[in-house]
Design an enzyme around this catalytic site. Structure first.
Site, PDB file in Angstrom:
ATOM      1  N   SER A   1       3.625  -2.277  10.396  1.00 21.23           N
ATOM      2  CA  SER A   1       5.083  -2.278  10.566  1.00 21.23           C
ATOM      3  C   SER A   1       5.720  -3.628  10.238  1.00 21.23           C
ATOM      4  O   SER A   1       6.681  -4.048  10.897  1.00 21.23           O
ATOM      5  CB  SER A   1       5.451  -1.814  11.981  1.00 21.23           C
ATOM      6  OG  SER A   1       4.982  -0.490  12.186  1.00 21.23           O
TER       7      SER A   1
ATOM      8  N   GLY B   1       2.934  -1.190   4.305  1.00 14.70           N
ATOM      9  CA  GLY B   1       2.922   0.238   4.018  1.00 14.70           C
ATOM     10  C   GLY B   1       4.340   0.736   3.749  1.00 14.70           C
ATOM     11  O   GLY B   1       4.870   0.608   2.644  1.00 14.70           O
ATOM     12  N   GLY B   2       4.983   1.263   4.784  1.00  9.72           N
ATOM     13  CA  GLY B   2       6.307   1.888   4.640  1.00  9.72           C
ATOM     14  C   GLY B   2       7.318   1.035   3.893  1.00  9.72           C
ATOM     15  O   GLY B   2       8.027   1.524   2.995  1.00  9.72           O
TER      16      GLY B   2
ATOM     17  N   GLU C   1      -5.153  -5.329  10.521  1.00 15.13           N
ATOM     18  CA  GLU C   1      -4.150  -4.293  10.753  1.00 15.13           C
ATOM     19  C   GLU C   1      -4.444  -3.573  12.062  1.00 15.13           C
ATOM     20  O   GLU C   1      -5.300  -2.670  12.100  1.00 15.13           O
ATOM     21  CB  GLU C   1      -4.181  -3.266   9.620  1.00 15.13           C
ATOM     22  CG  GLU C   1      -3.924  -3.865   8.251  1.00 15.13           C
ATOM     23  CD  GLU C   1      -3.357  -2.822   7.301  1.00 15.13           C
ATOM     24  OE1 GLU C   1      -2.245  -3.021   6.827  1.00 15.13           O
ATOM     25  OE2 GLU C   1      -4.026  -1.798   7.077  1.00 15.13           O
TER      26      GLU C   1
ATOM     27  N   HIS D   1      -9.448   0.708   4.946  1.00 17.97           N
ATOM     28  CA  HIS D   1      -8.174   0.937   5.631  1.00 17.97           C
ATOM     29  C   HIS D   1      -8.431   1.851   6.837  1.00 17.97           C
ATOM     30  O   HIS D   1      -9.251   2.773   6.767  1.00 17.97           O
ATOM     31  CB  HIS D   1      -7.169   1.585   4.670  1.00 17.97           C
ATOM     32  CG  HIS D   1      -5.786   1.603   5.232  1.00 17.97           C
ATOM     33  ND1 HIS D   1      -5.391   2.546   6.153  1.00 17.97           N
ATOM     34  CD2 HIS D   1      -4.742   0.776   5.052  1.00 17.97           C
ATOM     35  CE1 HIS D   1      -4.134   2.291   6.504  1.00 17.97           C
ATOM     36  NE2 HIS D   1      -3.715   1.225   5.844  1.00 17.97           N
TER      37      HIS D   1
ATOM     38  N   ASN E   1       0.870  -1.178   0.000  1.00 15.22           N
ATOM     39  CA  ASN E   1       0.000   0.000   0.000  1.00 15.22           C
ATOM     40  C   ASN E   1       0.906   1.227   0.000  1.00 15.22           C
ATOM     41  O   ASN E   1       1.489   1.567   1.028  1.00 15.22           O
ATOM     42  CB  ASN E   1      -0.880  -0.036   1.259  1.00 15.22           C
ATOM     43  CG  ASN E   1      -1.712   1.221   1.424  1.00 15.22           C
ATOM     44  OD1 ASN E   1      -1.805   2.039   0.509  1.00 15.22           O
ATOM     45  ND2 ASN E   1      -2.326   1.381   2.592  1.00 15.22           N
ATOM     46  N   TRP E   2       1.030   1.857  -1.159  1.00 11.44           N
ATOM     47  CA  TRP E   2       1.953   3.000  -1.273  1.00 11.44           C
ATOM     48  C   TRP E   2       1.382   4.254  -0.626  1.00 11.44           C
ATOM     49  O   TRP E   2       2.088   5.253  -0.491  1.00 11.44           O
ATOM     50  CB  TRP E   2       2.264   3.284  -2.747  1.00 11.44           C
ATOM     51  CG  TRP E   2       2.999   2.186  -3.452  1.00 11.44           C
ATOM     52  CD1 TRP E   2       3.389   0.969  -2.923  1.00 11.44           C
ATOM     53  CD2 TRP E   2       3.454   2.181  -4.819  1.00 11.44           C
ATOM     54  NE1 TRP E   2       4.039   0.219  -3.881  1.00 11.44           N
ATOM     55  CE2 TRP E   2       4.094   0.934  -5.052  1.00 11.44           C
ATOM     56  CE3 TRP E   2       3.371   3.096  -5.866  1.00 11.44           C
ATOM     57  CZ2 TRP E   2       4.645   0.598  -6.289  1.00 11.44           C
ATOM     58  CZ3 TRP E   2       3.925   2.766  -7.096  1.00 11.44           C
ATOM     59  CH2 TRP E   2       4.564   1.528  -7.305  1.00 11.44           C
ATOM     60  N   LYS E   3       0.120   4.237  -0.288  1.00  8.74           N
ATOM     61  CA  LYS E   3      -0.552   5.406   0.307  1.00  8.74           C
ATOM     62  C   LYS E   3      -0.326   6.648  -0.575  1.00  8.74           C
ATOM     63  O   LYS E   3      -0.256   6.518  -1.793  1.00  8.74           O
ATOM     64  CB  LYS E   3      -0.078   5.629   1.748  1.00  8.74           C
ATOM     65  CG  LYS E   3      -0.174   4.358   2.586  1.00  8.74           C
ATOM     66  CD  LYS E   3      -0.019   4.608   4.051  1.00  8.74           C
ATOM     67  CE  LYS E   3       0.011   3.273   4.791  1.00  8.74           C
ATOM     68  NZ  LYS E   3      -0.019   3.438   6.223  1.00  8.74           N
TER      69      LYS E   3
ATOM     70  N   GLY F   1       2.522   2.083  10.813  1.00 12.93           N
ATOM     71  CA  GLY F   1       3.449   3.208  10.673  1.00 12.93           C
ATOM     72  C   GLY F   1       4.107   3.624  11.971  1.00 12.93           C
ATOM     73  O   GLY F   1       4.723   4.684  12.042  1.00 12.93           O
TER      74      GLY F   1
ATOM     75  N   GLU G   1      -6.890   4.278   7.997  1.00 15.93           N
ATOM     76  CA  GLU G   1      -6.711   5.716   7.745  1.00 15.93           C
ATOM     77  C   GLU G   1      -7.965   6.306   7.098  1.00 15.93           C
ATOM     78  O   GLU G   1      -8.311   7.459   7.337  1.00 15.93           O
ATOM     79  CB  GLU G   1      -5.462   5.951   6.871  1.00 15.93           C
ATOM     80  CG  GLU G   1      -4.200   5.719   7.688  1.00 15.93           C
ATOM     81  CD  GLU G   1      -2.986   5.306   6.883  1.00 15.93           C
ATOM     82  OE1 GLU G   1      -2.988   5.424   5.651  1.00 15.93           O
ATOM     83  OE2 GLU G   1      -2.015   4.843   7.517  1.00 15.93           O
TER      84      GLU G   1
HETATM   85  C1  PEP Z   1      -0.731  -0.020   6.213  1.00 20.01           C
HETATM   86  O1  PEP Z   1      -1.034   1.147   6.375  1.00 20.01           O
HETATM   87  O2  PEP Z   1      -1.487  -0.765   5.540  1.00 20.01           O
HETATM   88  C2  PEP Z   1       0.490  -0.509   6.836  1.00 20.01           C
HETATM   89  C3  PEP Z   1       0.574  -1.762   7.137  1.00 20.01           C
HETATM   90  O3  PEP Z   1       1.473   0.430   7.070  1.00 20.01           O
HETATM   91  P1  PEP Z   1       2.917   0.171   7.720  1.00 20.01           P
HETATM   92  O4  PEP Z   1       3.472  -1.100   7.100  1.00 20.01           O
HETATM   93  O5  PEP Z   1       3.720   1.352   7.339  1.00 20.01           O
HETATM   94  O6  PEP Z   1       2.718   0.015   9.170  1.00 20.01           O
END
Ligand code: PEP
Length: 250
Positions: A213, A234-235, A168, A96, A9-11, A174, A98
């Site tokens: 994470s 994500g990251g 999640e 998600h 997920n590049w957001k 994050g 967010e």
């Molecule tokens: C996400 O937002 O889907 C996610 C898992 O982010 P991160 O890996 O950065 O925690």
């Protein structure tokens, strides 16, 4: 056999040219990872087309990060499921945390988005998860159960057969804090039971991804758990090398 999935997920990150470079990097290294792993990248809407071109000839699928509740019409700024499907998306992330937190997404809006996704041949990656207060109050099981009952329970059996779930925990997204592999297994097994209560044996075939994470150093331990079928990343999905290394965690 359940699918093994690593989805990125590049957001709201990367400009189009950077997204293309990232996608090319993933495609270039993909051969080093077991072909049993299904990679998905979810760029911002604006680069889906170019990323799709960059990934032509690879087995890396593309997903969008959201879609509209409606099919088309006077909804300024919205992107319909039919539009992202036309660009080559096979998946769409829905619910998600967010989007739930910053854009007020509710089960009511998510039911409409799920319907749009299925009507356009997209596989939803439906996200569930509790926040820190809910985890500390021991309410995490009830929270994910409600998120599933209010949305996934409305699906037909045929739709359910085409669903990916991402667990999640909001406190892990994050933040650098990851759920332990045992915490992930505990709640993934619970989610599978909640799914089985409605859909029976079909729940055994539903891929449930862990997100929060997840990185090269912890992916293998988490993915080794029986009910964890991969990750929503994500990251660490923003560096081709790390994203691919997570895939090697299987
Ligand atoms: C996400 O937002 O889907 C996610 C898992 O982010 P991160 O890996 O950065 O925690």
């Amino acid at each position: 056999m359940r699918k093994k999935i690593v989805a990125g997920n590049w957001k709201m990150n990367t400009l189009p040219a950077e997204g293309v470079e990232l996608a090319k990097g993933v495609a270039a290294g993909r051969g080093e990872v077991c072909s049993c792993v299904n990679f998905i990248v979810c760029p911002p809407f604006t680069h889906i087309s170019e990323v799709a071109k960059a990934l032509e000839g690879s087995d890396i699928a593309i997903g969008a990060q959201d879609c509209a509740t409606e099919a088309k019409g006077a909804y300024t700024g919205e992107i319909a499921a039919s539009m992202i499907a036309a660009l080559g998306c096979k998946y769409v992330i829905l619910g998600h945390s967010e989007r739930r937190q910053y854009y007020g997404e509710t089960s009511e809006t998510l039911n409409k988005k799920m319907a749009q996704a299925y009507a356009n041949g997209l596989t939803p990656i439906y996200c569930v998860g509790e926040n820190l207060d809910e985890r500390e109050a021991g309410k995490h099981f009830d929270v994910v159960k409600a998120q599933i009952e209010e949305v996934v329970y409305n699906l037909t059996e045929e739709q359910f057969a085409n669903l990916v779930i991402a667990y999640e925990p909001v406190w892990a997204i994050g933040t650098g804090k990851t759920a332990t592999a045992d915490q992930a297994q505990e709640i993934h097994a619970y989610i599978r039971k909640v799914l089985a209560d409605k859909f029976g044996a079909a729940a055994d075939d539903c891929a449930i991804l862990y997100g929060g994470s997840c990185k090269p150093s912890n992916a293998a331990e988490i993915f080794a758990k029986e009910d964890v079928d991969g990750g929503l990343i994500g990251g660490a999905a923003l560096k081709a090398e790390d994203f691919l290394a997570i895939g090697k965690g299987f």
